[in-house]
Design an enzyme around this catalytic site. Sequence first.
Site, PDB file in Angstrom:
ATOM      1  N   ASP A  50      43.578  13.333  -0.955  1.00 36.55           N
ATOM      2  CA  ASP A  50      44.878  13.466  -1.644  1.00 36.55           C
ATOM      3  C   ASP A  50      45.005  14.637  -2.623  1.00 36.55           C
ATOM      4  O   ASP A  50      45.525  14.462  -3.742  1.00 36.55           O
ATOM      5  CB  ASP A  50      45.215  12.159  -2.391  1.00 36.55           C
TER       6      ASP A  50
ATOM      7  N   LYS B 266      48.546   8.396   5.153  1.00 37.03           N
ATOM      8  CA  LYS B 266      48.435   6.991   4.762  1.00 37.03           C
ATOM      9  C   LYS B 266      49.587   6.615   3.842  1.00 37.03           C
ATOM     10  O   LYS B 266      50.204   7.496   3.226  1.00 37.03           O
ATOM     11  CB  LYS B 266      47.092   6.728   4.063  1.00 37.03           C
TER      12      LYS B 266
ATOM     13  N   CYS C   3      42.327   6.403  -5.096  1.00 36.69           N
ATOM     14  CA  CYS C   3      42.126   6.715  -3.674  1.00 36.69           C
ATOM     15  C   CYS C   3      40.709   7.179  -3.334  1.00 36.69           C
ATOM     16  O   CYS C   3      40.212   6.878  -2.252  1.00 36.69           O
ATOM     17  CB  CYS C   3      43.180   7.705  -3.202  1.00 36.69           C
TER      18      CYS C   3
HETATM   19  C1  VGL Z   1      46.908   7.606  -5.539  1.00 39.38           C
HETATM   20  C2  VGL Z   1      48.144   6.318  -6.954  1.00 39.38           C
HETATM   21  C3  VGL Z   1      49.121   6.167  -5.995  1.00 39.38           C
HETATM   22  C4  VGL Z   1      45.663   8.418  -5.326  1.00 39.38           C
HETATM   23  C5  VGL Z   1      47.863   7.459  -4.566  1.00 39.38           C
HETATM   24  O1  VGL Z   1      45.686   9.375  -4.523  1.00 39.38           O
HETATM   25  O2  VGL Z   1      44.640   8.102  -5.962  1.00 39.38           O
HETATM   26  N1  VGL Z   1      47.052   7.017  -6.729  1.00 39.38           N
HETATM   27  N2  VGL Z   1      48.974   6.739  -4.799  1.00 39.38           N
END
Ligand code: VGL
Length: 218
Positions: A14, A117, A161
């Site tokens: 991410d 995702k 994540c």
């Molecule tokens: C994430 C919060 C919401 C992450 C993704 O990538 O850690 N955190 N969505």
Amino acid sequence: MAQETMKIGVIVVDVQGDFTTFKNGSLAVEGTDEAYLKAVEENTKKLKAAGFPIYATQDWHPRNHISFFTNHSGKKAFDVIKLNNRDQVLWPPHCVQETSGAEILLDKRLFNAVVKKGMDSKFDSYSGFQDDGGKITEMDRSLKKDRIKRVVIYGIATDYCVRATALDAVATGYQVIMIKNLSRGVAPDTSRKAIEEMRAKGVVILDDPDLDKIKALQ
Ligand code: VGL
Ligand code: ZN
């Protein structure tokens, strides 16, 4: 048995505009400035040059996603609610499909596969392997196709994540190395806890992606 080279893959979690201060993201995580992104890019190139296939995860939410506080009346950002018996943090809207904030901030040519995702509006999906409803992503299939046995994981966020992806990788049978200095967390206390939890589950925590240590493990 003759020593067989363990096939190693890398999962970059991410690294997207909305999670960075660099892009003034809606859910910017501390320490995700230009220097951080440069370190991620350079080290990912180094790992690719060492022969390791690189995979990325990409948070990819519809506008009506359940994790956005804006989709729950009377709630504000970072409130926690019970959802299907678990604690769900309500986030600012982030990584909405097809928006610039959802873009991965690394050269796409680095990646063997980009695993999206969080597309189901009803379930969050911190893990790159499956969502909270149990629906699996392309990750395990991609890794198995490439005969990967060990994965190196880093990115954003350490306490969400990265943690979930590393724990699912262990549960799926991979050897897992998490790189601390290439990861950033939403909060220091939850990040510390996440590192301890990963370590307790067998994840090897390294400060930096030292090639000898990554190859020599076990
Ligand atoms: C994430 C919060 C919401 C992450 C993704 O990538 O850690 N955190 N969505
Ligand atoms: Zn998300």
